[in-house]
Design a protein around this motif. Structure first.
Motif, PDB file in Angstrom:
ATOM      1  N   ILE A   5       0.899  -1.165  -0.066  1.00  0.00           N
ATOM      2  CA  ILE A   5       0.199   0.128   0.163  1.00  0.00           C
ATOM      3  C   ILE A   5       0.687   1.023   0.096  1.00  0.00           C
ATOM      4  O   ILE A   5       1.952   1.259   0.856  1.00  0.00           O
ATOM      5  CB  ILE A   5      -0.969  -0.049   1.309  1.00  0.00           C
ATOM      6  N   SER A   6       0.611   2.168  -1.051  1.00  0.00           N
ATOM      7  CA  SER A   6       1.560   3.367  -1.056  1.00  0.00           C
ATOM      8  C   SER A   6       0.594   4.396  -0.810  1.00  0.00           C
ATOM      9  O   SER A   6      -0.527   4.387  -1.324  1.00  0.00           O
ATOM     10  CB  SER A   6       2.333   3.384  -2.371  1.00  0.00           C
ATOM     11  N   TRP A  13      -1.903  11.887  11.212  1.00  0.00           N
ATOM     12  CA  TRP A  13      -1.896  10.382  11.058  1.00  0.00           C
ATOM     13  C   TRP A  13      -2.568  10.085   9.668  1.00  0.00           C
ATOM     14  O   TRP A  13      -3.627  10.192   9.557  1.00  0.00           O
ATOM     15  CB  TRP A  13      -2.232   9.563  12.335  1.00  0.00           C
ATOM     16  N   THR A  14      -1.948   9.050   8.855  1.00  0.00           N
ATOM     17  CA  THR A  14      -2.810   8.589   7.875  1.00  0.00           C
ATOM     18  C   THR A  14      -2.966   7.260   8.032  1.00  0.00           C
ATOM     19  O   THR A  14      -1.911   6.512   8.278  1.00  0.00           O
ATOM     20  CB  THR A  14      -1.925   8.787   6.625  1.00  0.00           C
ATOM     21  N   TRP A  15      -4.126   6.758   7.806  1.00  0.00           N
ATOM     22  CA  TRP A  15      -4.551   5.352   7.945  1.00  0.00           C
ATOM     23  C   TRP A  15      -4.065   4.635   6.633  1.00  0.00           C
ATOM     24  O   TRP A  15      -4.097   5.093   5.639  1.00  0.00           O
ATOM     25  CB  TRP A  15      -6.197   5.265   7.855  1.00  0.00           C
ATOM     26  N   PHE A  16      -3.468   3.365   7.005  1.00  0.00           N
ATOM     27  CA  PHE A  16      -2.861   2.528   5.908  1.00  0.00           C
ATOM     28  C   PHE A  16      -3.812   1.144   5.926  1.00  0.00           C
ATOM     29  O   PHE A  16      -4.244   0.705   4.731  1.00  0.00           O
ATOM     30  CB  PHE A  16      -1.595   2.271   6.095  1.00  0.00           C
ATOM     31  N   CYS A  30       9.864   4.919   4.108  1.00  0.00           N
ATOM     32  CA  CYS A  30      10.106   6.079   3.960  1.00  0.00           C
ATOM     33  C   CYS A  30      10.990   6.812   3.324  1.00  0.00           C
ATOM     34  O   CYS A  30      11.951   6.078   3.246  1.00  0.00           O
ATOM     35  CB  CYS A  30       9.871   6.653   5.554  1.00  0.00           C
ATOM     36  N   PRO A  31      11.006   7.823   2.585  1.00  0.00           N
ATOM     37  CA  PRO A  31      12.256   8.239   1.887  1.00  0.00           C
ATOM     38  C   PRO A  31      13.531   8.220   2.898  1.00  0.00           C
ATOM     39  O   PRO A  31      13.322   8.580   4.005  1.00  0.00           O
ATOM     40  CB  PRO A  31      11.973   9.550   1.240  1.00  0.00           C
ATOM     41  N   GLY A  76       8.882  17.881   9.681  1.00  0.00           N
ATOM     42  CA  GLY A  76       8.528  19.336   9.309  1.00  0.00           C
ATOM     43  C   GLY A  76       8.902  19.678   8.047  1.00  0.00           C
ATOM     44  O   GLY A  76       8.749  21.092   7.688  1.00  0.00           O
ATOM     45  N   LYS A  77       9.237  18.736   7.013  1.00  0.00           N
ATOM     46  CA  LYS A  77       9.363  18.959   5.623  1.00  0.00           C
ATOM     47  C   LYS A  77       8.244  18.974   4.644  1.00  0.00           C
ATOM     48  O   LYS A  77       8.586  18.960   3.558  1.00  0.00           O
ATOM     49  CB  LYS A  77      10.528  18.306   5.379  1.00  0.00           C
ATOM     50  N   GLY A  78       7.134  18.722   5.225  1.00  0.00           N
ATOM     51  CA  GLY A  78       5.916  18.510   4.373  1.00  0.00           C
ATOM     52  C   GLY A  78       5.653  17.085   4.023  1.00  0.00           C
ATOM     53  O   GLY A  78       6.277  16.077   4.511  1.00  0.00           O
ATOM     54  N   SER A  79       4.835  16.764   2.926  1.00  0.00           N
ATOM     55  CA  SER A  79       4.298  15.443   2.708  1.00  0.00           C
ATOM     56  C   SER A  79       5.305  14.788   1.862  1.00  0.00           C
ATOM     57  O   SER A  79       6.241  15.072   1.300  1.00  0.00           O
ATOM     58  CB  SER A  79       3.082  15.444   2.049  1.00  0.00           C
ATOM     59  N   CYS A  80       5.503  13.177   1.947  1.00  0.00           N
ATOM     60  CA  CYS A  80       6.137  12.389   1.170  1.00  0.00           C
ATOM     61  C   CYS A  80       5.335  11.178   1.117  1.00  0.00           C
ATOM     62  O   CYS A  80       4.124  10.811   1.516  1.00  0.00           O
ATOM     63  CB  CYS A  80       7.442  11.918   2.082  1.00  0.00           C
ATOM     64  N   THR A  81       5.976  10.375   0.076  1.00  0.00           N
ATOM     65  CA  THR A  81       4.984   8.921  -0.259  1.00  0.00           C
ATOM     66  C   THR A  81       5.895   7.933   0.622  1.00  0.00           C
ATOM     67  O   THR A  81       7.154   7.739   0.913  1.00  0.00           O
ATOM     68  CB  THR A  81       5.242   8.596  -1.537  1.00  0.00           C
ATOM     69  N   VAL A  82       4.858   7.081   1.351  1.00  0.00           N
ATOM     70  CA  VAL A  82       5.319   5.904   2.308  1.00  0.00           C
ATOM     71  C   VAL A  82       4.713   4.753   1.666  1.00  0.00           C
ATOM     72  O   VAL A  82       3.486   4.928   1.148  1.00  0.00           O
ATOM     73  CB  VAL A  82       4.889   6.411   3.709  1.00  0.00           C
ATOM     74  N   ARG A  83       5.515   3.562   1.887  1.00  0.00           N
ATOM     75  CA  ARG A  83       4.890   2.255   1.385  1.00  0.00           C
ATOM     76  C   ARG A  83       4.877   1.480   2.330  1.00  0.00           C
ATOM     77  O   ARG A  83       5.869   1.416   3.196  1.00  0.00           O
ATOM     78  CB  ARG A  83       5.678   1.839   0.221  1.00  0.00           C
ATOM     79  N   LEU A  84       3.866   0.652   2.614  1.00  0.00           N
ATOM     80  CA  LEU A  84       3.610  -0.406   3.775  1.00  0.00           C
ATOM     81  C   LEU A  84       3.530  -1.797   2.578  1.00  0.00           C
ATOM     82  O   LEU A  84       2.632  -1.885   2.018  1.00  0.00           O
ATOM     83  CB  LEU A  84       2.390  -0.176   4.566  1.00  0.00           C
ATOM     84  N   ASP A  85       4.294  -2.821   3.395  1.00  0.00           N
ATOM     85  CA  ASP A  85       4.407  -4.198   2.828  1.00  0.00           C
ATOM     86  C   ASP A  85       4.064  -4.991   3.958  1.00  0.00           C
ATOM     87  O   ASP A  85       4.658  -4.912   4.938  1.00  0.00           O
ATOM     88  CB  ASP A  85       5.714  -4.413   2.260  1.00  0.00           C
TER      89      ASP A  85
END
Length: 100
Positions: A5-6, A13-16, A30-31, A76-85
């Protein structure tokens, strides 16, 4: 099972995913130049009430019982893309007790 899930996450908090099982193992990415936090358990009063882990890059974690996995950025650097395996989730084992 091996699902990915990306999502784009922010400082909220973002639900995965939700989980129900004896035990589940996941890997979250996370990057490498960003700092994120993964939270497990039931979300109440605006945040997950289980374990919370801060990390950069990739981390593996185990969750038990039932709840949800949430992720947020904490640098504090803004949003980013995260992947959950999702790795492996063990089912809940229920024993039937019988009288001798």
């Amino acid at each position: 099972m091996s699902d990915e899930i990306s999502k784009t996450v922010t400082e909220s908090w973002t639900w995965f995913t939700d989980y129900v099982g004896g035990k589940g193992d996941w890997t979250v990415h996370c990057p490498s130049d960003r700092k994120c936090q993964v939270g497990m358990g039931v979300k109440a009063f605006g945040e997950p009430r289980g374990e919370k882990l801060s990390f950069q890059g990739t981390t593996r974690f185990t969750a038990f019982g039932l709840g949800a996995i949430h992720v947020k950025v904490i640098d504090g650097k803004g949003s980013c893309t995260v992947r959950l395996d999702e790795g492996h989730v063990d089912p809940v084992t229920i024993f039937k007790m019988t009288a001798p």
